[in-house]
Enzyme design. Sequence first.
Site, mmCIF file in Angstrom:
data_model
loop_
_atom_site.group_PDB
_atom_site.id
_atom_site.type_symbol
_atom_site.label_atom_id
_atom_site.label_comp_id
_atom_site.label_asym_id
_atom_site.label_seq_id
_atom_site.Cartn_x
_atom_site.Cartn_y
_atom_site.Cartn_z
ATOM 1 N N GLU A 128 -5.949 -8.087 -0.566
ATOM 2 C CA GLU A 128 -6.655 -7.828 0.699
ATOM 3 C C GLU A 128 -8.087 -7.464 0.406
ATOM 4 O O GLU A 128 -8.365 -6.682 -0.515
ATOM 5 C CB GLU A 128 -6.038 -6.664 1.492
ATOM 6 N N GLU A 138 0.804 -1.218 0.000
ATOM 7 C CA GLU A 138 0.000 0.000 0.000
ATOM 8 C C GLU A 138 0.843 1.277 0.000
ATOM 9 O O GLU A 138 0.888 2.023 0.993
ATOM 10 C CB GLU A 138 -0.981 -0.019 1.184
HETATM 11 O O1 IFM Z 1 -4.983 -3.481 8.723
HETATM 12 C C1 IFM Z 1 -4.824 -2.876 7.485
HETATM 13 C C2 IFM Z 1 -3.601 -3.432 6.775
HETATM 14 O O2 IFM Z 1 -2.450 -3.229 7.538
HETATM 15 C C3 IFM Z 1 -3.403 -2.770 5.439
HETATM 16 N N1 IFM Z 1 -4.616 -2.778 4.648
HETATM 17 C C4 IFM Z 1 -5.833 -2.369 5.289
HETATM 18 C C5 IFM Z 1 -6.026 -3.114 6.586
HETATM 19 C C6 IFM Z 1 -7.338 -2.669 7.264
HETATM 20 O O3 IFM Z 1 -7.320 -1.311 7.547
#
Ligand code: IFM
Length: 439
Positions: free
Chosen positions: A350, A166
Amino acid sequence: MLFTRKDFPEGFDFGVATSSYQIEGSRFGGAGRCQWDDFAATPGNTKNAENGSIAVDHYHRYESDLDLVAAGNFDCYRFSTSWARVMPDGFTVNPEGLDFYDRLTDAMLARGIKPCATLYHWELPVPILDRGGWRNRDIADWFAEYTHAIMSRIGDRMFSVAPINEPWCVAWLSHFLGYHAPGLKDIRATARAMHHVLLAHGRAIQTMRDLGMTNLGAVFNFEWADPADHSPEAAEKAALYDGIYNRWFLGGVFRGEYPANVLEGLGPHMPDRWQDDFPTITTPVDWCGLNYYTRKLIGPDGGAWPGLKEVEGPLEKTLMGWEIYPEGLYNFLTRTAREYTGTLPLIVTENGLASPDVIENGTVDDPQRSAYIEKHLQSVRRAIAEGIPVKGYYLWSLMDNYEWACGYEQRFGLVHVDFDTLERTPKASYHQLAQNLRR
Ligand code: IFM
């Protein structure tokens, strides 16, 4: 959940994701302080000043945690290695850190789980931050050295690797909005971080190629941006939000260019000769990972650049206050392939939600999570049906963990964790997935 493994193409991977600082316990195993240890020690930065010092003690419980991955019938485990654990001062290798990730890797393979590593999920060693962190161009070379150190040890057994989780969070959320470590609100620092994070990505890919590694990718978090109303001003600001959040990173890595509407604001603050770095930034990758959770409604706020604001939307929300918008995942899968990546495999690296899960009589009912997963998998199937090469879907997260500035309040796990006893209890959604993913 209605789907089963058979509803997806042969070879489609299901996985669960975690990250080092959120689960391991940063005080164990000779890890150095990372930026989150210090950020959390500053009043007001994290809920109840909570940190990842113990987190959910995965450092000592990784064997039983991986048993949960295997029993859930997941193919892949997306984990991260911590720079501060591998190199506590940012430069010198900590043998205990390498040994830990070596044990973790072998424990995955022993269970038939594919190891999917991320090299950086925000655990910046404090001595690197003291040298300017992501503002300093040299970070790209330091990150390459760290990449070499950890992947020389475990790279031979990785199924896949992505350098940086990210980049938007690393750069914009942490240097412009100030919500994440190091908590800056500084447009010049932001411009540099937005660029250096992609330069470090490229250097890490080159380093791993030199080690002979394959199946290397890039992982971005995307938020769909819709105009808050029908005005041209709202449309313009939604496009700018899209540029900052999404197109900057896709454009940089896959086209060697940044969006013009974002450069209008960041251009004057960019490092010298930033255009010369695109040959490194665009070093080819083998897949593109998408982290997707929600959309935002965007309108003008009349202030200084970027001059935009988020407006509350009407859709059902998660505990984080994020609207549930599965169409956004479909939109991103199709748009990414059609405009940026072509036939390159896409992986949803994710997806998931936080909900107020409690144990009652030894069980945890989380119907909102099951419905969320079902709807987002429908979006994945819709994209696949249109020929988009989606090859995997990983849930955030295996278990409840440290949710950064929100501390331990937001539970994203398929497995409930009692944060006092650290006892793990699989939730109803975990049991449904285990059933549906049987081979
Ligand atoms: O917990 C986070 C993760 O570290 C990165 N992506 C989003 C998740 C939820 O906010």
